[in-house]
Structures are given as structure tokens and as C-alpha cells.
Design a protein around this motif. Sequence first.
Motif: not given
Length: 342
Positions: A129-132, A138-144, A235-251
Motif C-alpha cells: 500500500f501507499g500513503y500520503r 503516522e509511518t505505517p509498516t504493516s497490514w496491522a 513525491p509525498n506518496i510513500v510505498w509500504v512493503s508490509p512486514e507480514e508479507g505480500m501477495p504477488a504475481y509472477l509471470d
Amino acid sequence: AASSAAATSAATSEAAASTVALSGQIVMMNYPGWMGKTTVADFKKATGVSVKEVEGLTSGVSAAAAQIAQNKGDYDMALGGPVLAEQLQKGNLLQPVDLANIPNIANVAQHFRDAYPWGPPTDFGKTGFGYRKDLISETPTSWADLWTLAKKYSGKVTMLDFDVDILGLALKYKGYSINSTDEGELNAARDALLEIKPHLQAFLPTDFAKPLLKGTAVIAVDYDYDIALAQRDNPNIVWVSPEEGMPAYLDGWLAVAGTDKLPEVEAFMNFLLEPKNYAGFVNNIGSAYVMPDAEQYIDAAIKDNPSLKYSEDMIKTVEFEKFLGADATKLRNRVWQEVKNA
């Protein structure tokens, strides 16, 4: 020495013969524009083989598998993820490739090769997820953190409208595999989504980052490449790779059963995995990449972006979507409908 010289000579002449034998046209099922700008022309120049790209992956995996099944003999290869690969395999529609004829696969990181045994992996995409950062303190780092903040910023959070990704991230949030087929675990994921749903502005079918860019949303569950694109505009948009893990596609590239162009198909797969050619592919499609060795040729906007940059630590938290069979798919569809209908 004589025998090894003879073997070398035989191998050389065999390679020469296979080079000479390459001809004609490969017909490939692909996403629109999912290719390096000059890849097809460069391949023809190098080998004399032309590539005809046919659009066929935009209506989902089942439709793509059906298109190949109903047009036997029309396709030589296709782009596809593990779900398409396994569906084709079950229908005897997949042609195994010989990786010995694709030596450049050595350039691909082992993690991806292990997850994609049907041919060369090409690209992957993560759901985070991304946030502004200018609109939340806050600075979120997880799905929680997402679940907690959704209540505070109720009505200003969006999610993709794509069942596999959203069920997958809810399963990760609850500590389960994104490929779970356990009814209890899936019900727990459903309940988590029912808990956050009243605080969502919308499940978005397209334009996932648009509310984030406009500021009408402060958090958006989105794909890595889409957030990367949005960050170029804000540039105010920040990407989060949640620490619990992420679903992903692979081609990756698949050869289709019945092709009489297997040497040409394997030659194309190998050609694309030359680091410069691979970088041309990634630079045009703008996705996360599977070949760290190509970084020197990949655009800075991709390789330096936190949402797309190759990182061993991040890769370890990524779980790729798999084909789960008819019964599990039916169960998951029911759970998703319960979320959507609530």
C-alpha cells in the motif's frame, strides 16, 4: 583428447545447425505492449525469426486457457503466471522447454526460478500500500497498521477490487499463506475484511492511485508499479512493503503444446534474458524485475524506486499466487462474494 575435440566439434556444428534452422514466425499470446520497444525487431535482426503478438490475457486466466485450448496449433508460446501454467499443464496444453537451450536463465535470481519451473520468469508485481506522508502523521509498516489507521482515517482508504490480492493480503494480516485453502483461515480473512470494509472509500476496479493523487484518499492498497508511477507525480506518496508479507504475481514465458517452433521459442526466451534486452523489456513495462544483473541497464526511475527495487530481504516476504484447484477456487469465490455483498 581426440574424443573431446570431436565432442566439441559436434556441439559446435549442432549449435550452428540449430542457428541455421531458425526461421519463420512465432505466434505469442501476450498482454498489449508487454514487450521491450525494440525486442521483436532486434530478435528478427539477430535470428531472422519474426514474432506475432496476439492479445489474450486481459480477460483473466480461465479465458486465456480457453483461448489456447480452442485454437490448438495457433500459438507457439504465451506469457503467463503459475495459475495459467498449471491450467495448461492439466489440459495437456503445455510444452516443456529445455533450459539447456536457454543458458541466459542463469541471469535470473534463483528465488524466481524455483517459483516458476515451466520456463523463464520475466517479471513480478507485489500488492502493498501507499500513503500520503503530507496527509497522515503516522509511518505505517504493516497490514496491522493499515487496519488500525483505517478506523482513524475512515472513508479515506481505498483497496483494489481484485479477489486474489485482497484475500491474499487479509490472509497475510492474519498470519496465513495467501494460497490457503483452509475454510477456517479463509473465514478469518473474510472477517478481517468485513471489519475494515465500513472504513473504505471504495474497492477500485481501475485508477487505483487516483484518489491518493487527488488527496481524497490518504492510504491506497495498490500494486508496486502503480504506486511507483504515482510517485513520479507526487513525491509525498510513500510505498509500504508490509512486514507480514505480500501477495504477488509472477509471470514468465511458456511454450504451448503442439508448437513446431520450439527451437525458435527457446531462442526467443534466451534472447530476452540477455541483460541489455531484459532491461529494455523492464524499462518499457515498468515492473519489478527478476534479474539483478541487468540493473546497470535499467532506468533509475525503476531500479532506485523503493517499490520496485530488487532487495533480497523484500523478496523473502513475497508469496506468489498459485493454482489451487476447483474446490478451493469455489470456496474462495464464496468468501469473496460474502465480503463484496456485505
